[in-house]
Write a protein that holds these residues in place. Structure first.
Motif, mmCIF file in Angstrom:
data_model
loop_
_atom_site.group_PDB
_atom_site.id
_atom_site.type_symbol
_atom_site.label_atom_id
_atom_site.label_comp_id
_atom_site.label_asym_id
_atom_site.label_seq_id
_atom_site.Cartn_x
_atom_site.Cartn_y
_atom_site.Cartn_z
ATOM 1 N N ALA A 229 4.168 39.249 -24.516
ATOM 2 C CA ALA A 229 3.744 38.364 -25.614
ATOM 3 C C ALA A 229 3.280 39.193 -26.802
ATOM 4 O O ALA A 229 3.641 38.916 -27.957
ATOM 5 N N VAL A 230 2.478 40.227 -26.547
ATOM 6 C CA VAL A 230 2.004 41.101 -27.622
ATOM 7 C C VAL A 230 3.179 41.790 -28.307
ATOM 8 O O VAL A 230 3.178 41.998 -29.530
ATOM 9 N N ALA A 231 4.220 42.119 -27.539
ATOM 10 C CA ALA A 231 5.396 42.793 -28.099
ATOM 11 C C ALA A 231 6.270 41.851 -28.927
ATOM 12 O O ALA A 231 7.198 42.303 -29.602
ATOM 13 N N GLY A 232 5.991 40.532 -28.863
ATOM 14 C CA GLY A 232 6.745 39.592 -29.677
ATOM 15 C C GLY A 232 7.949 38.981 -28.995
ATOM 16 O O GLY A 232 8.899 38.563 -29.652
ATOM 17 N N MET A 233 7.905 38.875 -27.659
ATOM 18 C CA MET A 233 9.061 38.382 -26.921
ATOM 19 C C MET A 233 9.120 36.853 -26.870
ATOM 20 O O MET A 233 10.209 36.270 -26.818
ATOM 21 N N GLY A 234 7.962 36.185 -26.842
ATOM 22 C CA GLY A 234 7.975 34.729 -26.739
ATOM 23 C C GLY A 234 6.579 34.167 -26.572
ATOM 24 O O GLY A 234 5.568 34.862 -26.763
ATOM 25 N N PHE A 235 6.520 32.876 -26.197
ATOM 26 C CA PHE A 235 5.247 32.200 -25.967
ATOM 27 C C PHE A 235 4.752 32.486 -24.544
ATOM 28 O O PHE A 235 5.550 32.563 -23.602
ATOM 29 N N ALA A 236 3.427 32.598 -24.398
ATOM 30 C CA ALA A 236 2.844 32.807 -23.072
ATOM 31 C C ALA A 236 1.553 32.016 -22.955
ATOM 32 O O ALA A 236 0.779 31.926 -23.918
ATOM 33 N N MET A 237 1.344 31.425 -21.781
ATOM 34 C CA MET A 237 0.088 30.737 -21.489
ATOM 35 C C MET A 237 -0.826 31.739 -20.790
ATOM 36 O O MET A 237 -0.556 32.157 -19.662
ATOM 37 N N LEU A 238 -1.895 32.142 -21.472
ATOM 38 C CA LEU A 238 -2.775 33.191 -20.957
ATOM 39 C C LEU A 238 -4.219 32.708 -20.943
ATOM 40 O O LEU A 238 -4.617 31.873 -21.759
ATOM 41 N N PRO A 239 -5.022 33.250 -20.019
ATOM 42 C CA PRO A 239 -6.446 32.912 -20.020
ATOM 43 C C PRO A 239 -7.138 33.501 -21.252
ATOM 44 O O PRO A 239 -6.894 34.664 -21.609
ATOM 45 N N ASN A 240 -7.966 32.696 -21.897
ATOM 46 C CA ASN A 240 -8.677 33.178 -23.091
ATOM 47 C C ASN A 240 -9.432 34.464 -22.820
ATOM 48 O O ASN A 240 -9.523 35.353 -23.674
ATOM 49 N N TRP A 241 -10.012 34.541 -21.632
ATOM 50 C CA TRP A 241 -10.811 35.709 -21.257
ATOM 51 C C TRP A 241 -9.994 36.999 -21.375
ATOM 52 O O TRP A 241 -10.480 38.011 -21.867
ATOM 53 N N ALA A 242 -8.728 36.938 -20.945
ATOM 54 C CA ALA A 242 -7.903 38.145 -20.942
ATOM 55 C C ALA A 242 -7.328 38.463 -22.314
ATOM 56 O O ALA A 242 -7.018 39.617 -22.613
ATOM 57 N N ALA A 243 -7.169 37.432 -23.156
ATOM 58 C CA ALA A 243 -6.463 37.629 -24.425
ATOM 59 C C ALA A 243 -7.364 37.614 -25.651
ATOM 60 O O ALA A 243 -6.884 37.794 -26.772
ATOM 61 N N GLN A 244 -8.675 37.432 -25.463
ATOM 62 C CA GLN A 244 -9.553 37.233 -26.621
ATOM 63 C C GLN A 244 -9.568 38.420 -27.580
ATOM 64 O O GLN A 244 -9.615 38.244 -28.804
ATOM 65 N N ASP A 245 -9.482 39.640 -27.058
ATOM 66 C CA ASP A 245 -9.481 40.810 -27.949
ATOM 67 C C ASP A 245 -8.192 40.886 -28.765
ATOM 68 O O ASP A 245 -8.204 41.300 -29.929
ATOM 69 N N ASP A 246 -7.067 40.490 -28.145
ATOM 70 C CA ASP A 246 -5.794 40.504 -28.876
ATOM 71 C C ASP A 246 -5.796 39.463 -29.991
ATOM 72 O O ASP A 246 -5.235 39.700 -31.066
ATOM 73 N N VAL A 247 -6.413 38.313 -29.741
ATOM 74 C CA VAL A 247 -6.512 37.287 -30.786
ATOM 75 C C VAL A 247 -7.424 37.773 -31.909
ATOM 76 O O VAL A 247 -7.107 37.639 -33.102
ATOM 77 N N LYS A 248 -8.534 38.374 -31.526
ATOM 78 C CA LYS A 248 -9.502 38.870 -32.506
ATOM 79 C C LYS A 248 -8.887 39.934 -33.407
ATOM 80 O O LYS A 248 -9.145 39.975 -34.622
ATOM 81 N N ASP A 249 -8.038 40.793 -32.819
ATOM 82 C CA ASP A 249 -7.441 41.898 -33.577
ATOM 83 C C ASP A 249 -6.045 41.567 -34.112
ATOM 84 O O ASP A 249 -5.298 42.470 -34.511
ATOM 85 N N ASP A 250 -5.681 40.278 -34.072
ATOM 86 C CA ASP A 250 -4.419 39.782 -34.658
ATOM 87 C C ASP A 250 -3.166 40.300 -33.962
ATOM 88 O O ASP A 250 -2.085 40.320 -34.563
ATOM 89 N N ARG A 251 -3.281 40.698 -32.723
ATOM 90 C CA ARG A 251 -2.087 41.044 -31.958
ATOM 91 C C ARG A 251 -1.443 39.785 -31.364
ATOM 92 O O ARG A 251 -0.244 39.768 -31.083
ATOM 93 N N LEU A 252 -2.267 38.757 -31.139
ATOM 94 C CA LEU A 252 -1.782 37.472 -30.667
ATOM 95 C C LEU A 252 -2.389 36.375 -31.535
ATOM 96 O O LEU A 252 -3.471 36.560 -32.112
ATOM 97 N N GLU A 253 -1.707 35.246 -31.577
ATOM 98 C CA GLU A 253 -2.163 34.125 -32.403
ATOM 99 C C GLU A 253 -2.143 32.851 -31.557
ATOM 100 O O GLU A 253 -1.198 32.617 -30.784
ATOM 101 N N ALA A 254 -3.177 32.047 -31.677
ATOM 102 C CA ALA A 254 -3.231 30.781 -30.948
ATOM 103 C C ALA A 254 -2.188 29.812 -31.495
ATOM 104 O O ALA A 254 -2.026 29.677 -32.705
ATOM 105 N N VAL A 255 -1.477 29.154 -30.598
ATOM 106 C CA VAL A 255 -0.460 28.175 -30.961
ATOM 107 C C VAL A 255 -1.032 26.771 -30.739
ATOM 108 O O VAL A 255 -1.607 26.496 -29.685
ATOM 109 N N LEU A 256 -0.893 25.904 -31.724
ATOM 110 C CA LEU A 256 -1.474 24.556 -31.663
ATOM 111 C C LEU A 256 -2.934 24.628 -31.194
ATOM 112 O O LEU A 256 -3.304 24.110 -30.147
ATOM 113 N N PRO A 257 -3.769 25.301 -31.980
ATOM 114 C CA PRO A 257 -5.154 25.556 -31.555
ATOM 115 C C PRO A 257 -5.990 24.296 -31.331
ATOM 116 O O PRO A 257 -7.030 24.360 -30.657
ATOM 117 N N ASN A 258 -5.566 23.156 -31.872
ATOM 118 C CA ASN A 258 -6.346 21.930 -31.691
ATOM 119 C C ASN A 258 -5.992 21.165 -30.420
ATOM 120 O O ASN A 258 -6.618 20.158 -30.103
#
Length: 298
Positions: A229-258
């Protein structure tokens, strides 16, 4: 023959799957080790171990018998230890199986904090993500989110984890940023095989989400899905706990955040025994306490 010693020898052989290693560990001869196991089998009237020149494995009767006697032997060992100590303290090796996505700084912090309070407990952690036989492999504790509970085991809820659909900004720049769940139909998905191997996301009842993405990578290893997902291959359902640093540092982006994405419980799986070893009981309590999951899942 000393039946109690025979039971201990049988349990050691069942867990280590090696007569010679157990003989050396207990300072008895291999022949005597075999006699002890035969003594137990004669008492119960059943073959407990399959053995040949290369392998030792539990029979179905042996697995059930080991599940029954392990808590008794553990309880006896702790009772003996209590006679020589002012208080019963956790000690020994805690063998544990956890999801791959728990290989992160937050969980390492939990292990460190527990060990500082309980220095006589060491950890043997399996992160393979495979399905395990806790009895045959001598695993004390498994932490799982998605699982099928085997007979003879129980589950204890420890914490709630929110999952989120994520993708790399570079991927979203190419694919487009979905505005509704319908925009996800037939979108490339990095799918966790134990939950959504077919790419379908359905939750929330009649008014919830029901979409079918197109799996382009399926795996039971959450780490490869995360990295893809970080490499840009596609969408992934991940636990927030594991991905929070990637979101914070703009490596990943939340999809349909609402969207109210699913929340699942981290559960501890362990043998259904009335007397848990202090190392297991204390670690379970620590995980559920203020210094455990609640501290890192805020």
């Amino acid at each position: 023959m000393d039946t109690l010693l025979s039971l201990r020898v049988f349990a050691e052989v069942a867990e280590h799957k090696n007569f010679s290693a157990v003989a050396e560990r207990l300072n008895i001869s291999p022949a005597m080790t075999s006699k002890h196991v035969k003594h137990v089998e004669a008492r119960v009237g059943a073959r407990l171990l399959n053995r040949n020149s290369r392998n030792v494995s539990l029979t179905e009767a042996g697995a059930q018998y080991l599940l029954t006697i392990r808590p008794l032997l553990d309880g006896l060992a702790e009772a003996e230890a209590q006679l020589t100590s002012d208080r019963l303290s956790p000690r020994g090796t805690l063998r544990m199986s956890v999801p791959v996505w728990m290989s992160n700084p937050a969980f390492a912090k939990i292990l460190t904090a527990y060990h500082q309070q309980n220095p006589h407990v060491t950890f043997d952690v399996d992160l393979s993500g495979r399905k395990i036989n806790m009895v045959e492999e001598g695993v004390d504790l498994a932490l799982r989110v998605a699982f099928k509970l085997d007979e003879g085991l129980i589950a204890r809820k420890l914490a709630e984890v929110t999952f989120q659909l994520l993708a790399a900004p570079s991927f979203l720049d190419r694919f487009g940023r979905p505005e509704t769940s319908a925009d996800l139909n037939n979108a490339p998905m990095l799918a966790y095989s134990q939950v959504a191997a077919d790419g379908r996301l359905k939750f929330g009842g009649e008014d919830g989400i029901d979409v079918k993405l197109r799996p382009i990578l399926v795996s039971s290893n959450e780490s490869i899905l995360h990295q893809a997902a970080v490499a840009g291959m596609g969408f992934a359902m991940l636990p927030n706990w594991a991905a929070q640093d990637d979101v914070k540092d703009d490596r990943l982006e939340a999809v349909l955040p609402n969207v109210a994405w699913p929340k699942l419980h981290i559960q501890a799986i362990y043998a259904d025994r009335s007397y848990l070893p202090a190392k297991v009981r204390s670690f379970l309590d620590f995980l559920a306490g203020s210094d455990g999951f609640p501290a890192v899942l805020k």
